[in-house]
Design a protein around this motif. Structure first.
Motif, PDB file in Angstrom:
ATOM      1  N   LEU A 774      -1.429   8.484  14.072  1.00  0.00           N
ATOM      2  CA  LEU A 774       0.018   8.303  13.973  1.00  0.00           C
ATOM      3  C   LEU A 774       0.476   7.933  12.565  1.00  0.00           C
ATOM      4  CD1 LEU A 774       0.740   6.389  17.316  1.00  0.00           C
ATOM      5  CD2 LEU A 774       1.125   8.813  16.816  1.00  0.00           C
ATOM      6  N   SER A 777       2.482  10.588  11.009  1.00  0.00           N
ATOM      7  CA  SER A 777       3.611  11.065  11.810  1.00  0.00           C
ATOM      8  C   SER A 777       4.823  10.177  11.558  1.00  0.00           C
ATOM      9  CB  SER A 777       3.239  11.024  13.299  1.00  0.00           C
ATOM     10  OG  SER A 777       3.208   9.681  13.741  1.00  0.00           O
ATOM     11  N   ASP A 779       6.147   8.333  13.590  1.00  0.00           N
ATOM     12  CA  ASP A 779       6.031   7.122  14.431  1.00  0.00           C
ATOM     13  C   ASP A 779       5.163   6.066  13.740  1.00  0.00           C
ATOM     14  OD1 ASP A 779       6.123   5.319  16.458  1.00  0.00           O
ATOM     15  OD2 ASP A 779       4.859   6.462  17.844  1.00  0.00           O
ATOM     16  N   ARG A 780       5.661   5.525  12.625  1.00  0.00           N
ATOM     17  CA  ARG A 780       4.879   4.512  11.904  1.00  0.00           C
ATOM     18  C   ARG A 780       4.769   3.225  12.723  1.00  0.00           C
ATOM     19  NH1 ARG A 780       3.981   5.186   6.482  1.00  0.00           N
ATOM     20  NH2 ARG A 780       4.130   2.945   6.093  1.00  0.00           N
ATOM     21  N   SER A 783       1.948   3.593  14.981  1.00  0.00           N
ATOM     22  CA  SER A 783       0.693   3.466  14.247  1.00  0.00           C
ATOM     23  C   SER A 783       0.344   2.002  14.034  1.00  0.00           C
ATOM     24  CB  SER A 783       0.806   4.179  12.897  1.00  0.00           C
ATOM     25  OG  SER A 783      -0.357   3.952  12.126  1.00  0.00           O
TER      26      SER A 783
END
Length: 889
Positions: A774, A777, A779-780, A783
């Protein structure tokens, strides 16, 4: 911090008086009664007691009280003062309230007693209180009897109660006495003077230490003054009483009166006066249905007074007495060890019988008994070879493999008849098997089985040894033989069948058939009947269960093995190393390290080379995850030299997997993956992913990192095939989901794997893989969440190297993660759940071995946790832990 109480100068007065803050302990009732007589202002009080019970001290205290109330006090200290005091009283009556104190009237002259008998009735209407004291039963009988008839108050100073003695010892030492110190104090029999004298001797010897308000006897000092005091007490006894004690001391700190009588060719009735004397003197006490020396120090003092040659002869007579009346050979053996002589057939036979009786539950003792019997046997004796067999068997059970093998080979170098020769050769086959010399063990076993006259009771053991040697030497033949055994052994379970099933289970495990391996191992564990040399079928079953992360069932199996009647060293060291790996797989790194090191130490000391490699493999894994690369490399290099290709306890794949891990950390990814081509081409296709499910994710991760898609796909295919073939194995299913999620870069699969994995290691790996995926991506936040979850799991396990790696990933994401609220460094709240459970069991008085049984851990691990508990609570003993626990509650 420890202090020795003799160094405390401020306690000097307490040594003299035996009291605290001026309070004379243990006489509160007598003091209250005397105060009532003083309030009345008239009366006669008769005070009796043995020497040292505090008569004079009590008289002095009451005299001081009376003087403070305005009494005229007249005191006669001894028999010389008494006539003069009585003469003065006859000439002049006191004007006001008076107290007359006459001590030691048992020493008074007849004329003094006559004058006193005349004075007492004449003063009945005067304001005079008479205190008359004597030693009980030593004189002044008529005077005391007459006074008692006229209504005098009688006070008998009895021995101090146990709780008072404990308080007094606390006063004397400055600390609460432990059990041993209280036992020593009991020698005084509640007599204050004797107690103070005893502790004065201890003070002179520097024998008592006080640690954290608790007093105990030091063992690093010579108790010369104390021994002299006790020696005087024994010397004061009659000759008959001393002789009785010397014979009793040979029988032990506890003894049966009837045994002493038999040793003295007498009867208990005839010895009764001497028994009464030693009990009355406080040397011996009654304990349940036996008598016992009041303290070990006193017992050893008496025992040491018996000349060594005489002591040996008495031990021999005691052992033969026990054997003659049919008592346990084990009881007799303790004496025979000390007293048996060369050629003494009866005594030597007793040693051998005792060795046989304790062979499995106390092999160390059995080895000592059997070797001693062999030493005492004449070389020309027909029993020599049979006693050699017994000694070799006992040495093997005790883990003394080198000594056992040397003794067996030395005996075989002489002419030995076929039956004992076969037993000795089998012992050699066993020791070479445990020493990982499988080919040699196999050769001996097969030669024995070819002999037509092999004893029927030996055949099963030779067959078991052959099966195990073949498993380590020739897998194809091992499988053929094991299958034949399973076909031919029908009916009730037996150990040969159990071993054959276990061999087939190990082969199925290593060839990637975990379902078949588990069922075979389960049946093997059910088929075993013996508790002798090892518990291989059960332990193999436990390793397979733990590999599939069925930790609860694996724990139960190991608990049953550890709770069995056998204490054979082979069984214990194998169990320890199996438990070490289970603990490691469950994420209990510290405990795993303790168990593995304990197993390695015993294995190296005893020659159990077959256990060295498994212990090293566990320690290598521990070192990798705690960041100790040099140790990890050293462990792997050592077990490479051991050639752990036998795959008996752990699979061959497990050693190879550890080697690949260590090579990756130490030499890089390229060299690690090269091992799969050059040395371990079958590793991926083996049963590794059922033994270590998290390995599947590791291999896919590394293969993708190296750009080797072919390897990555091969791992995914293998993991998914195993999962498809074994739908009931949730750990294998999770491994397949994890591998596919990595290969397809599928965040949902990785999240599912993090939920499905059944152990903390694999769950943390999956969470970390998800976090890494992630990172690239949008979507930190997802992550960071996944990486923080992984970090929490790694920290819970204690995997410092993995934690550091994840912290680095979080820093790259701009997150300076604060440390989670840590436990306090000290105090009860600093203890984790395991430590608190152990502390509670210690507080209930349980031993390390009892705790280990309850909490599924070895005594080594319990001791490891206890050291941590002591450090956190800033204490140094179990006694302090008990007290702290009570205070906390």
């Amino acid at each position: 911090m420890q202090r020795v109480f003799s160094a405390a100068a401020e306690r000097k007065e307490k040594w003299v008086s035996g009291n605290r803050d001026g309070v004379f302990r243990g006489r509160e009732g007598e003091r209250e009664l005397l105060s009532g007589v003083l309030n009345a202002g008239t009366g006669v009080v008769l005070i009796e007691g043995a020497a040292g019970t505090g008569k004079t001290r009590l008289l002095d205290e009451i005299a001081a009280v009376a003087a403070g109330r305005g009494f005229e006090v007249a005191t006669a200290r001894d028999e010389l003062d008494q006539p003069f005091l009585l003469a003065r009283l006859a000439d002049r009556r006191p004007d006001g309230p008076a107290l007359v104190v006459l001590d030691d009237l048992h020493l008074a002259e007849p004329g003094t007693l006559a004058a006193l008998r005349a004075l007492l009735p004449a003063s009945i209407h005067e304001k005079v209180v008479w205190l008359l004291a004597r030693r009980r039963g030593e004189g002044a009988d008529r005077l005391f009897a007459a006074a008692a008839q006229r209504g005098a108050t009688r006070i008998e100073l009895r021995p101090l109660a146990d709780n008072v003695v404990e308080d007094l010892v606390t006063d004397l030492t400055g600390g609460i006495p432990d059990h041993d110190l209280k036992a020593l104090a009991s020698l005084a029999q509640g007599n204050p003077a004797a107690l103070i004298g005893l502790f004065a001797a201890l003070r002179q010897d520097d024998q008592v230490a006080v640690t954290a308000e608790h007093a105990s006897i030091r063992t690093d000092r010579s108790p010369r003054a104390t021994e002299a005091l006790l020696r005087d007490r024994v010397s004061a006894l009659s000759g008959k009483a001393r002789h009785l004690l010397q014979v009793a001391s040979v029988l032990g700190p506890r003894f049966e009166p009837g045994d002493v009588a038999e040793m003295l060719a007498s009867s208990t009735a005839i010895l009764l006066p001497a028994l009464d004397e030693v009990i009355g003197a406080g040397v011996v006490t009654s304990l349940d249905d036996r008598l016992a020396f009041r303290h070990e120090l006193l017992w050893r003092l008496v025992a040491d007074s018996v000349p060594l040659p005489v002591r040996r002869a008495l031990h021999r007579e005691a052992g033969e007495m026990l054997l003659a009346r049919g008592d346990s050979a084990v009881l007799a053996a303790r004496h025979l060890l000390h007293g048996a002589q060369r050629g003494d057939a009866r005594s030597i036979g007793g040693l051998v019988a005792a060795a046989k009786a304790v062979l499995w539950n106390a092999p160390e003792a059995a080895a000592e008994l059997a070797v001693r019997a062999l030493e005492l046997t004449d070389q020309a004796s027909a029993s020599l070879v049979h006693r050699t067999v017994m000694a070799v068997r006992a040495l093997t059970a005790a883990g003394k493999l080198t000594a056992a093998q040397a003794l067996a080979r030395e005996a075989l170098s002489r002419h030995v008849s076929p039956e004992p020769a076969a037993k000795l050769r089998h012992c050699v086959a066993t020791t070479t098997l445990l020493g990982a010399r499988h080919a040699e063990s196999l050769e001996i076993s097969e030669a024995l089985l070819r002999e037509p006259g092999l004893a029927p009771e030996l055949v099963p053991w030779v067959e078991i040894t052959r099966l195990m040697a073949l498993l380590g030497h020739d897998r194809r033949r091992a499988e053929e033989l094991a299958e034949e055994v399973v076909r031919t052994h029908q009916g009730s379970p037996d150990d040969v069948l159990a071993t054959a099933l276990a061999v087939l289970a190990a082969i199925a495990r290593d060839t990637g058939r975990p379902g078949a391996a588990l069922e075979l191992a389960r049946e093997a564990a059910r088929s075993g009947t013996s508790h002798d040399l090892s518990a291989y079928p059960q332990l193999l079953f436990a390793t397979l269960l733990a590999g599939l992360r069925e930790f609860a069932e694996a724990d139960d199996v190991v608990r049953r093995v550890r709770g069995g009647p056998s204490a054979v060293v082979t069984r214990e060291v194998m169990t320890a190393v199996v438990q070490a790996r289970i603990l490691l797989q469950a994420g209990r790194i510290e405990e795993a390290s303790v168990e593995a090191r304990a197993a390695l130490t015993v294995a190296e000391e005893t020659g159990h080379e077959s256990v060295v490699a498994p212990a090293l493999a566990v320690l290598a894994m521990v070192a990798i995850h705690t960041g100790d690369l040099p140790a990890a490399i050293e462990h792997v290099e050592r077990y490479r030299e051991q050639v752990p290709a036998d795959g008996i306890l752990f699979s061959r794949a497990y050693y190879q997997w550890a080697d690949v891990l260590v090579t990756h950390v130490g030499s890089g990814l390229e060299k690690a993956l090269a091992l799969l081509t050059d040395e371990y081409p079958c590793l991926v296709s083996s049963g590794l992913f059922a033994e270590e499910p998290r390995a599947a994710g590791w291999f896919v991760r590394r293969a993708l990192e190296a750009g080797d898609e072919r390897l990555a796909k091969a791992v995914v295919d293998r993991a998914e095939r195993l999962a498809e073939e074994h739908p009931g194995f949730s750990a294998v299913t999770a491994a397949a989901v994890h591998a596919r999620g990595l290969f397809d870069a599928d965040a949902k699969l990785l999240e599912l794997a993090a939920q499905q994995h059944r152990d903390l290691w694999a769950r943390a790996n999956a969470a970390e893989d998800l976090g890494v995926l992630l990172t690239g991506s949008p979507d930190r936040a997802g992550s960071v969440k996944a990486l923080e979850s992984a970090l929490g799991l790694y920290r819970e396990i204690g995997a410092s190297r993995d934690s550091a790696r994840v912290l680095g990933r979080l820093r790259k994401l701009g997150r300076r993660r604060r440390a989670a609220p840590a436990r306090p460094a000290s105090g009860w709240s600093s203890l984790d759940d395991t430590e608190r459970a152990i502390a509670n069991l210690v507080a209930k008085g349980q031993t390390n071995r009892q705790i280990s049984t309850q909490l599924f851990m070895s005594p080594h691990t319990v001791n490891f946790h206890l050291r941590k508990i002591f450090r956190k609570l800033e204490i140094s003993s179990r006694v302090e832990l008990v007290m702290r626990s009570r205070d906390d509650q």
